[in-house]
Design an enzyme around this catalytic site. Sequence first.
Site, PDB file in Angstrom:
ATOM      1  N   ASP A   1       0.864  -1.172   0.000  1.00 35.98           N
ATOM      2  CA  ASP A   1       0.000   0.000   0.000  1.00 35.98           C
ATOM      3  C   ASP A   1       0.909   1.233   0.000  1.00 35.98           C
ATOM      4  OD1 ASP A   1      -2.335   1.573   0.282  1.00 35.98           O
ATOM      5  OD2 ASP A   1      -1.966   1.707   2.431  1.00 35.98           O
TER       6      ASP A   1
ATOM      7  N   THR B   1      -0.180   4.909   1.177  1.00 37.18           N
ATOM      8  CA  THR B   1      -0.391   5.781   2.324  1.00 37.18           C
ATOM      9  C   THR B   1      -0.289   4.995   3.626  1.00 37.18           C
ATOM     10  OG1 THR B   1      -1.862   7.145   0.985  1.00 37.18           O
ATOM     11  CG2 THR B   1      -1.953   7.440   3.381  1.00 37.18           C
TER      12      THR B   1
ATOM     13  N   ASP C   1      -1.708  -1.190   6.123  1.00 32.78           N
ATOM     14  CA  ASP C   1      -1.941  -0.674   7.469  1.00 32.78           C
ATOM     15  C   ASP C   1      -3.399  -0.342   7.748  1.00 32.78           C
ATOM     16  OD1 ASP C   1      -1.947   1.602   5.702  1.00 32.78           O
ATOM     17  OD2 ASP C   1      -1.759   2.870   7.478  1.00 32.78           O
TER      18      ASP C   1
END
Length: 795
Positions: free
Chosen positions: A294, A296, A535
């Site tokens: 990912d 961000t 996250d």
Amino acid sequence: MTTYGLSSAEAARRLQKRGPSKAVAGGFTYRSIVRRNVFTLFNLVLASCAVALIATGQLADLLFAGVIVVNSGIGIVQEIRAKRALDRLALLAAPRARVLRDGSEQTVIVDDVVEGDAIALRPGDVVVADGRLLAARGLQVDESILTGESDPDARRTGDLVQSGSFCVAGSGTYEAERVGADAYANELTGVAREDTRELSPLQLSINKLLRLMVALMIPISVLLLYALDVHDVPTREAVSTAVAGIVSLVPEGLVLLASLVFAVAAARVGRRGALVQRLPAVEALAGLHVVCLDKTGTLTDGTLAVEEVLPLSGAGEAEVNALLGAFAASLGARNPTADALHARIGAEPRPITLEVPFSSRWKWSGLAFGDGSEFVLGAPEVIAGASSDPALAAEIAQRQERRLRVLLFARADGLAEPEGDDEPHLPILHPIALIALSERMRPDAASTIAYLHRAGVEVKIISGDGPATVAAVARAAGIETEGRVTTGAELPAEAAALRQSALDNSVFARVQPEHKRQLVAALRQGGRRVGMVGDGVNDVPALKECDVAVALGSGSQLAKGVADVVLVSESFDAIPFAIEEGRRILRNVQRVAKLFVAKSVFAATLILTVGVGGGAFPFLPRQLSLAAAITVGVPAFFLALAPAAQAPQKPFMRDVAAFAIPAGLVLGIAVLLGHGLVHTSLDRSAQESQTTSMTILVFVGLYLVLVLESGSMRRSRIRGALVPLLVVALAASYLVVLSVPFLRDAFALAAPTALPMIVSIICTTFAIGALGLLGLSLTRPGGDRVQVVRFWRRA
């Protein structure tokens, strides 16, 4: 303003009254450690052999039972030490809840939640207790763990929420009614950390090997027992022969050793700040073909700062700032974007009549204020009209190319709450401001990606952000985009085309959570072993789908709950270290498995010759236990935990068989030859022939350890010194047994005499020569013979 929750004093009183919560039954408990090390199929076979010896009064031959206890004890102790180290680290990643006490929000571990607590919910938070909603603003929860349905459901004030579900959008507050053992939350950590994924490559290989060995062991054992009965062997001798043969067939330490190595590796990786929640995950990391990241909060550290607010359509700067500040302050579901805006433009919240929470599915959020005005903040590509204005599109592209995250703020007309599971309808919009936010790259992201490239692992970015921003971050991290970024809207619906797109492209932008899952699934269908690093709650579907899931310690509670590895320290440096540990596991376990299987092949050779033929068996059980400890048990323990940077180059089964079959056959033939010469040709006693057999077995077995380690000894001076030292020490221990009368008598060995020793030397030399002809010798790849003394000189 309504105040929810308990006082701290009342919460403490209720917690004391309830008592400590029961430990969650996960996959790495004390009970599971004992069970894994003690209650195994092979231990059951060996225990049955021990019972047979006890029944016939042959207690002196029960040494192998002691070896089982020692091996299991070492495994249990090492795994418990690893567990305690990981438990200390796990406290940093333990599930937590935001409770309202004394009128303010506090974060507590889940075990400290009591009945009556008011618990706040934000996106990514897991519902940790059963209860009813005291308040809800655009709240949507995912109950897939409870119902199997992955689509989120809307929840309103007064609705029931159950522990095990989690918030995907909006915000809310619920009162805990059932906590601890009374609620599903008690099983949450266990559900999250169960070994629900497929077995790792090494586990699959070991299981395949063990199934094959069991399939061969059963008929060979039955044949031996039948032969003993046919030949009318006395019961006591028959039991001794049967136990000696069967015990040698069993690779009793292989599974225990693999478990031990997994546990020690998890503890080593833990010292680098990575919590391993599924033991085989470290080894599985070394076998990955693709790592998906990912953007961000993963490649970037999740810290946002407002770099610029650009008014549009003639809006005044003061007006835009006032509206934007009020919007950020009034959002019920806080997120990094809202926090960054509030930090830049401090404002007081306003009364609202409607909130559409941000979701990674629709990529915008909206508010309707009490005065009737409506506003939307979201991705420019999604908000209507952004791309139709060339000037605005140019402003957006210019900032995205500088790795800035760009959002559009717009007045809205017709904002409506989403109905059920459907996405909200996008109202008519009039852009009034462009917001540019900066994200800090993680300092170790580029070096970690460079390591993965050197290790032959493909790296792909799968992000919900805009294509230009994602491409800029990819370039900064060292990932080649080749001028092509694939968006979620461009992903083909047909399975084969999607699989090809996933394989061919490296950067994916503006993807939804389901797109992430589909891409990971497509890569796996294309024959790749896939790791996913994320996250947020939007990464959870992909984390569940991949082979190895890695979450950031600052990530959402759910992401950490489903992950195999949690980077508690937030450092990517743990990933290369974990991969190196995984390679050490692969190489070491594959190497020591050769010793265990060679022992089994050796035993099968003896059983199918003298055992079935009715001849005198060349060993007593206690003698085989001593030989196995010297030639397999002790070397395997040290070699399995030693450093090994290189991953194995050959498939597990083929590599093990290529060594073990010729080694076991030659060893068996050499022992049979020595046994026959001493017992038959020289007409010596059974004890002398058994001593000859033992000597041949020990010295040829130790030579096989040197052959096994020859490549490693050439690459490492330390190993080139320590392995021969270990072999010499083990050979000396056997000679001590032969020399000390009470030890010699304990193992029913004879004092060394000239002719049997000469036979031992001849048969050992024959075995070494035969192994050399079969390619098992101390040689360089080119064929130059390398004597052991050369290793000492290099050291």
